[in-house]
Scaffold this motif. Structure first.
Motif, PDB file in Angstrom:
ATOM      1  N   ASP A  47     -21.563 -27.238   0.859  1.00 52.42           N
ATOM      2  CA  ASP A  47     -20.762 -25.977   0.188  1.00 52.42           C
ATOM      3  C   ASP A  47     -21.314 -24.351  -0.923  1.00 52.42           C
ATOM      4  O   ASP A  47     -22.389 -25.461  -1.389  1.00 52.42           O
ATOM      5  CB  ASP A  47     -20.164 -26.619  -0.937  1.00 52.42           C
ATOM      6  CG  ASP A  47     -18.394 -26.422   0.040  1.00 52.42           C
ATOM      7  OD1 ASP A  47     -17.593 -27.148  -0.257  1.00 52.42           O
ATOM      8  OD2 ASP A  47     -18.393 -25.697   0.670  1.00 52.42           O
ATOM      9  N   LEU A  48     -21.065 -23.784  -0.281  1.00 50.95           N
ATOM     10  CA  LEU A  48     -21.841 -22.669  -1.968  1.00 50.95           C
ATOM     11  C   LEU A  48     -21.832 -23.697  -3.003  1.00 50.95           C
ATOM     12  O   LEU A  48     -21.390 -23.636  -3.690  1.00 50.95           O
ATOM     13  CB  LEU A  48     -21.038 -21.600  -1.205  1.00 50.95           C
ATOM     14  CG  LEU A  48     -20.872 -20.380  -0.473  1.00 50.95           C
ATOM     15  CD1 LEU A  48     -19.859 -19.460  -0.072  1.00 50.95           C
ATOM     16  CD2 LEU A  48     -22.275 -20.375   0.339  1.00 50.95           C
ATOM     17  N   GLY A  49     -22.893 -22.482  -3.445  1.00 53.09           N
ATOM     18  CA  GLY A  49     -23.385 -23.089  -4.926  1.00 53.09           C
ATOM     19  C   GLY A  49     -22.528 -22.568  -5.577  1.00 53.09           C
ATOM     20  O   GLY A  49     -21.874 -21.225  -5.890  1.00 53.09           O
ATOM     21  N   THR A  50     -22.109 -22.539  -6.742  1.00 51.34           N
ATOM     22  CA  THR A  50     -21.535 -21.774  -7.974  1.00 51.34           C
ATOM     23  C   THR A  50     -22.475 -20.953  -8.625  1.00 51.34           C
ATOM     24  O   THR A  50     -23.642 -20.686  -8.024  1.00 51.34           O
ATOM     25  CB  THR A  50     -21.177 -23.430  -9.353  1.00 51.34           C
ATOM     26  OG1 THR A  50     -22.053 -23.654  -9.618  1.00 51.34           O
ATOM     27  CG2 THR A  50     -19.527 -23.314  -8.480  1.00 51.34           C
ATOM     28  N   LYS A  51     -21.697 -19.853  -9.670  1.00 52.67           N
ATOM     29  CA  LYS A  51     -23.126 -18.760 -10.256  1.00 52.67           C
ATOM     30  C   LYS A  51     -23.979 -19.691 -11.002  1.00 52.67           C
ATOM     31  O   LYS A  51     -23.932 -20.195 -11.595  1.00 52.67           O
ATOM     32  CB  LYS A  51     -21.960 -17.651 -10.609  1.00 52.67           C
ATOM     33  CG  LYS A  51     -21.798 -18.219 -11.377  1.00 52.67           C
ATOM     34  CD  LYS A  51     -20.336 -17.311 -12.716  1.00 52.67           C
ATOM     35  CE  LYS A  51     -19.126 -18.282 -12.833  1.00 52.67           C
ATOM     36  NZ  LYS A  51     -18.181 -16.827 -12.987  1.00 52.67           N
ATOM     37  N   ALA A  60      -5.135 -19.495   8.315  1.00 54.72           N
ATOM     38  CA  ALA A  60      -6.602 -20.299   8.425  1.00 54.72           C
ATOM     39  C   ALA A  60      -7.379 -19.787   7.422  1.00 54.72           C
ATOM     40  O   ALA A  60      -7.907 -20.076   6.663  1.00 54.72           O
ATOM     41  CB  ALA A  60      -6.854 -20.951  10.170  1.00 54.72           C
ATOM     42  N   THR A  61      -8.080 -18.101   7.897  1.00 54.42           N
ATOM     43  CA  THR A  61      -9.238 -17.677   7.090  1.00 54.42           C
ATOM     44  C   THR A  61      -8.792 -17.468   5.667  1.00 54.42           C
ATOM     45  O   THR A  61     -10.084 -17.798   4.976  1.00 54.42           O
ATOM     46  CB  THR A  61      -9.477 -16.299   8.473  1.00 54.42           C
ATOM     47  OG1 THR A  61      -9.623 -16.559   9.924  1.00 54.42           O
ATOM     48  CG2 THR A  61     -10.863 -15.802   7.035  1.00 54.42           C
ATOM     49  N   ALA A  62      -7.545 -17.412   5.625  1.00 54.96           N
ATOM     50  CA  ALA A  62      -7.171 -17.014   4.079  1.00 54.96           C
ATOM     51  C   ALA A  62      -7.474 -18.595   2.967  1.00 54.96           C
ATOM     52  O   ALA A  62      -7.710 -18.360   2.351  1.00 54.96           O
ATOM     53  CB  ALA A  62      -6.188 -16.306   4.110  1.00 54.96           C
ATOM     54  N   ASN A  63      -6.863 -19.015   4.115  1.00 53.67           N
ATOM     55  CA  ASN A  63      -6.849 -20.384   3.309  1.00 53.67           C
ATOM     56  C   ASN A  63      -9.018 -20.805   3.310  1.00 53.67           C
ATOM     57  O   ASN A  63      -9.236 -21.600   1.821  1.00 53.67           O
ATOM     58  CB  ASN A  63      -6.485 -22.160   4.048  1.00 53.67           C
ATOM     59  CG  ASN A  63      -5.353 -21.332   3.808  1.00 53.67           C
ATOM     60  OD1 ASN A  63      -4.663 -21.505   2.693  1.00 53.67           O
ATOM     61  ND2 ASN A  63      -3.996 -21.764   5.033  1.00 53.67           N
ATOM     62  N   GLY A  64      -9.470 -20.170   3.738  1.00 51.93           N
ATOM     63  CA  GLY A  64     -11.166 -20.667   3.584  1.00 51.93           C
ATOM     64  C   GLY A  64     -11.685 -19.894   3.020  1.00 51.93           C
ATOM     65  O   GLY A  64     -12.454 -20.441   1.953  1.00 51.93           O
ATOM     66  N   GLY A  68     -13.602 -19.699  -2.790  1.00 47.91           N
ATOM     67  CA  GLY A  68     -13.707 -18.770  -4.489  1.00 47.91           C
ATOM     68  C   GLY A  68     -13.704 -17.492  -4.009  1.00 47.91           C
ATOM     69  O   GLY A  68     -13.507 -16.895  -4.957  1.00 47.91           O
ATOM     70  N   ASP A  69     -13.197 -17.296  -2.595  1.00 49.53           N
ATOM     71  CA  ASP A  69     -13.225 -15.573  -2.496  1.00 49.53           C
ATOM     72  C   ASP A  69     -11.749 -15.034  -2.420  1.00 49.53           C
ATOM     73  O   ASP A  69     -11.035 -15.491  -1.638  1.00 49.53           O
ATOM     74  CB  ASP A  69     -13.799 -15.113  -1.191  1.00 49.53           C
ATOM     75  CG  ASP A  69     -14.254 -13.555  -0.954  1.00 49.53           C
ATOM     76  OD1 ASP A  69     -14.078 -12.920  -2.077  1.00 49.53           O
ATOM     77  OD2 ASP A  69     -14.399 -13.304   0.032  1.00 49.53           O
ATOM     78  N   ILE A  70     -11.386 -15.296  -3.666  1.00 47.24           N
ATOM     79  CA  ILE A  70     -10.013 -15.018  -4.410  1.00 47.24           C
ATOM     80  C   ILE A  70      -9.165 -13.584  -3.972  1.00 47.24           C
ATOM     81  O   ILE A  70      -8.321 -13.807  -2.585  1.00 47.24           O
ATOM     82  CB  ILE A  70      -9.375 -14.979  -5.932  1.00 47.24           C
ATOM     83  CG1 ILE A  70      -9.949 -16.404  -5.917  1.00 47.24           C
ATOM     84  CG2 ILE A  70      -7.898 -14.753  -5.930  1.00 47.24           C
ATOM     85  CD1 ILE A  70      -9.634 -17.549  -5.572  1.00 47.24           C
ATOM     86  N   SER A  71     -10.407 -12.461  -3.670  1.00 49.92           N
ATOM     87  CA  SER A  71      -9.549 -10.903  -3.037  1.00 49.92           C
ATOM     88  C   SER A  71     -10.127 -11.225  -1.695  1.00 49.92           C
ATOM     89  O   SER A  71      -8.706 -10.407  -1.176  1.00 49.92           O
ATOM     90  CB  SER A  71     -10.260 -10.028  -4.007  1.00 49.92           C
ATOM     91  OG  SER A  71     -12.261 -10.304  -3.948  1.00 49.92           O
ATOM     92  N   ALA A 113      -9.572 -13.969   0.031  1.00 53.18           N
ATOM     93  CA  ALA A 113      -8.401 -14.769   0.625  1.00 53.18           C
ATOM     94  C   ALA A 113      -6.306 -13.716   0.541  1.00 53.18           C
ATOM     95  O   ALA A 113      -5.994 -13.816   1.408  1.00 53.18           O
ATOM     96  CB  ALA A 113      -8.231 -15.952  -0.343  1.00 53.18           C
ATOM     97  N   LYS A 114      -7.083 -12.789  -0.299  1.00 49.98           N
ATOM     98  CA  LYS A 114      -5.142 -12.170  -0.920  1.00 49.98           C
ATOM     99  C   LYS A 114      -5.708 -11.179  -0.074  1.00 49.98           C
ATOM    100  O   LYS A 114      -4.279 -10.890   1.042  1.00 49.98           O
ATOM    101  CB  LYS A 114      -5.403 -11.882  -2.105  1.00 49.98           C
ATOM    102  CG  LYS A 114      -5.492 -12.569  -3.416  1.00 49.98           C
ATOM    103  CD  LYS A 114      -5.238 -11.660  -4.431  1.00 49.98           C
ATOM    104  CE  LYS A 114      -4.684 -12.871  -5.858  1.00 49.98           C
ATOM    105  NZ  LYS A 114      -3.459 -13.144  -5.576  1.00 49.98           N
ATOM    106  N   ALA A 115      -6.681 -10.972   0.824  1.00 46.03           N
ATOM    107  CA  ALA A 115      -6.111  -9.446   1.711  1.00 46.03           C
ATOM    108  C   ALA A 115      -5.828 -10.284   3.209  1.00 46.03           C
ATOM    109  O   ALA A 115      -5.244  -9.077   3.400  1.00 46.03           O
ATOM    110  CB  ALA A 115      -7.483  -8.522   1.654  1.00 46.03           C
ATOM    111  N   MET A 116      -7.108 -10.814   3.213  1.00 46.61           N
ATOM    112  CA  MET A 116      -6.734 -11.943   4.765  1.00 46.61           C
ATOM    113  C   MET A 116      -5.036 -12.070   4.613  1.00 46.61           C
ATOM    114  O   MET A 116      -5.008 -12.278   5.647  1.00 46.61           O
ATOM    115  CB  MET A 116      -7.604 -13.147   5.463  1.00 46.61           C
ATOM    116  CG  MET A 116      -7.456 -13.580   6.304  1.00 46.61           C
ATOM    117  SD  MET A 116      -7.346 -12.573   8.048  1.00 46.61           S
ATOM    118  CE  MET A 116      -8.765 -11.890   7.017  1.00 46.61           C
ATOM    119  N   ALA A 117      -5.058 -13.197   3.573  1.00 47.62           N
ATOM    120  CA  ALA A 117      -3.395 -13.442   3.683  1.00 47.62           C
ATOM    121  C   ALA A 117      -2.160 -12.170   3.792  1.00 47.62           C
ATOM    122  O   ALA A 117      -1.077 -12.537   4.440  1.00 47.62           O
ATOM    123  CB  ALA A 117      -3.002 -13.923   2.317  1.00 47.62           C
TER     124      ALA A 117
END
Length: 482
Positions: A4-8, A436-440, A445-448, A450-454
């Motif tokens: 998974d992607l690492g945290t900051k 599904a892409t929005a959920n991914g 952690g890419d909330i912005s 996710a919102k755009a795709m949702a």
């Protein structure tokens, strides 16, 4: 093994240069601010060492491995219950890091380095570490740690203000001695506050030790592994800090603390109880697998050169990593012959085929793995990926079924949503592909994003449908303030 992607990573705050005290009130104010900032900087690494693996400014890379996660959850489950915690409420994350470290960041997340598992020779050593970290969660130490930091800041502020007042009074009266006294008060306040905070941290470590020993006794397990781990790191702390693992820095181990742990551990009637042979073998298999996936291949082959199952496991993974697929498959087949009902040997065989461009060959072993562990999300997601990637057995509806069930069991597996979106897209369902892409995006952690795709998906989805509600939930989500 899924990554998974690492945290900051956290930037180190540059040190503040020391300044001489001047008699002017403007410089007094600057010194006050400087000393307060020095306190914050001196306390920050201590807090981060407890709340994040990035106390030294390194990047944290989280990995996913179903076999390791299953074993660690089994270690932790009775400990959580003994502490009065609900196991399903606490997520254990694996950090790809060769050093020995484990930490908690809140009441719901515990992190453990792969190096901790590799270095621990017995299950009991890991269980002892988990019991100690559970003591921090159950004791509410993280909340009180932040409160203690705030109190330490208050102590420093009061001391600095008093010192600044004395300096100002001395300057106004033309008294150099009074100004120097005020300066001494001001400059000593951060040190006093830091000692207060450190004393508090030591108290909480001792409380976590005692709690861990209680949990181990309550679950009929020995505290010997916990004691041996702490002894090892107490010895290591005698050497240069350059080579000291982070666990020592965030869990100080003075000799008197070791003696106290030993006294309490030996009081338990379970002190001499050992791990079962079956559990020890599972532990050794996971250690071998993690070492083979994360360490230098030559080092791994030197460490695992026998003919026992853990060594064969490590050799198969290294052979695969070095690009010899056919030999790696033969080695995995030896493992399967020895343990035909081990789902993770079948998983490795499927992974080797899948990641070397033979998705059709991957489907059968991954189907077998899923049949042995039907509720493990990672296995179903990998099977869904194999079906989508195959040339002769491609069935997008079957892939959707496996991916949906896998993500139901493991909703944080961001990569699974990417494959689910791909399957929906190939079935001609653009709206479901977008949700599904929005959920991914959301899971990663890419909330912005996710919102755009949702928002795009919501326009195409039937109002009130499960997917429409998912899109609405994502669009309504508000990130909590830190």
């Amino acid at each position: 093994m899924f990554k998974d992607l690492g945290t900051k990573s956290l930037r180190k705050v540059p040190p503040i240069a020391e300044r001489k005290a001047h008699r002017s009130l403007a410089n007094v104010g600057r010194q006050l601010a400087c000393a307060l900032m020095t306190l914050l900087i001196s306390l920050q690494p201590l807090l981060l060492a407890t709340s994040s693996a990035d106390a030294q400014g390194r990047r944290v890379q989280l990995i996913r491995d179903a076999e390791t996660e299953e074993l660690i959850r089994e270690y932790a489950r009775p400990i959580f219950k003994a502490a009065g915690l609900k196991p399903s409420n606490i997520r254990i994350h694996l950090v790809k890091d060769s050093s020995f470290n484990a930490f908690v960041v809140d009441s719901k997340r515990m992190f453990i380095n792969t190096g901790t598992i590799i270095q621990a020779k017995t299950p009991n050593e890991i269980i002892g570490v988990l019991a100690h970290e559970t003591g921090h969660i159950a004791g509410g130490h993280l909340i009180r740690l932040r409160q203690a930091m705030k109190r330490a800041q208050t102590i420093a502020a009061i001391g600095m203000l008093a010192g600044a007042g004395a300096m100002a009074a001395g300057a106004a009266a033309g008294s150099g001695d009074a100004a120097r006294v005020g300066s001494a008060i001001a400059s000593s306040s951060p040190g006093i506050a830091q000692r207060t905070f450190l004393n508090y941290a030591r108290t909480e470590e001792t409380a976590a030790d005692r709690a861990a020993i209680r949990y181990l006794a309550k679950t009929g397990q020995s505290a010997r592994g916990m004691l041996e781990t702490f002894r090892r790191f107490a010895d290591q702390s005698l050497f240069s800090s350059q080579y000291v693992d982070p666990y020592i820095q965030s869990h100080p181990l003075p000799r008197q603390r070791i003696a106290q742990i030993e006294r309490l551990a030996k009081k338990s009637k379970y002190y001499n109880r050992q791990d079962s042979a079956a559990l020890q073998l599972r532990h050794d298999l996971v250690r071998a697998k993690l070492a083979a996936f994360t360490q230098n291949p030559k080092r791994v082959m030197r460490s695992f050169k026998g003919r026992d199952l853990p060594s064969l496991y490590a050799q198969a993974v290294v052979t695969y990593r070095l690009g010899n697929r056919n030999k790696a498959i033969r080695q995995v087949d030896q493992l399967i012959k020895a343990q035909p009902n081990n789902p993770y040997f079948w998983e490795l065989k499927g992974q080797i085929y899948l990641e070397t461009g033979m998705a059709d060959n991957a489907i059968a072993p991954l189907n077998k793995a899923v049949s042995l562990r039907p509720d493990v999300g990672i296995l179903r997601v990998m099977l869904g990926q194999a079906i989508i990637s195959s040339k002769n057995n491609r069935n997008y509806s079957a892939a959707v079924s496996h991916l949906q069930r896998g993500l139901q069991n493991d909703p944080d597996l961001a990569v699974g949503y990417r494959f689910l979106a791909q399957a929906y897209e190939n079935l001609g369902n653009r709206a479901k592909a977008e949700i599904a892409t929005a959920n991914g995006y959301f899971a990663s952690g890419d909330i912005s994003g996710a919102k755009a795709m949702a928002a795009r998906a919501k326009k195409k989805l039937k109002r009130g449908s499960p997917e429409w509600l998912q899109a609405d939930d994502i669009m309504s989500y508000k990130q909590p303030k830190l």
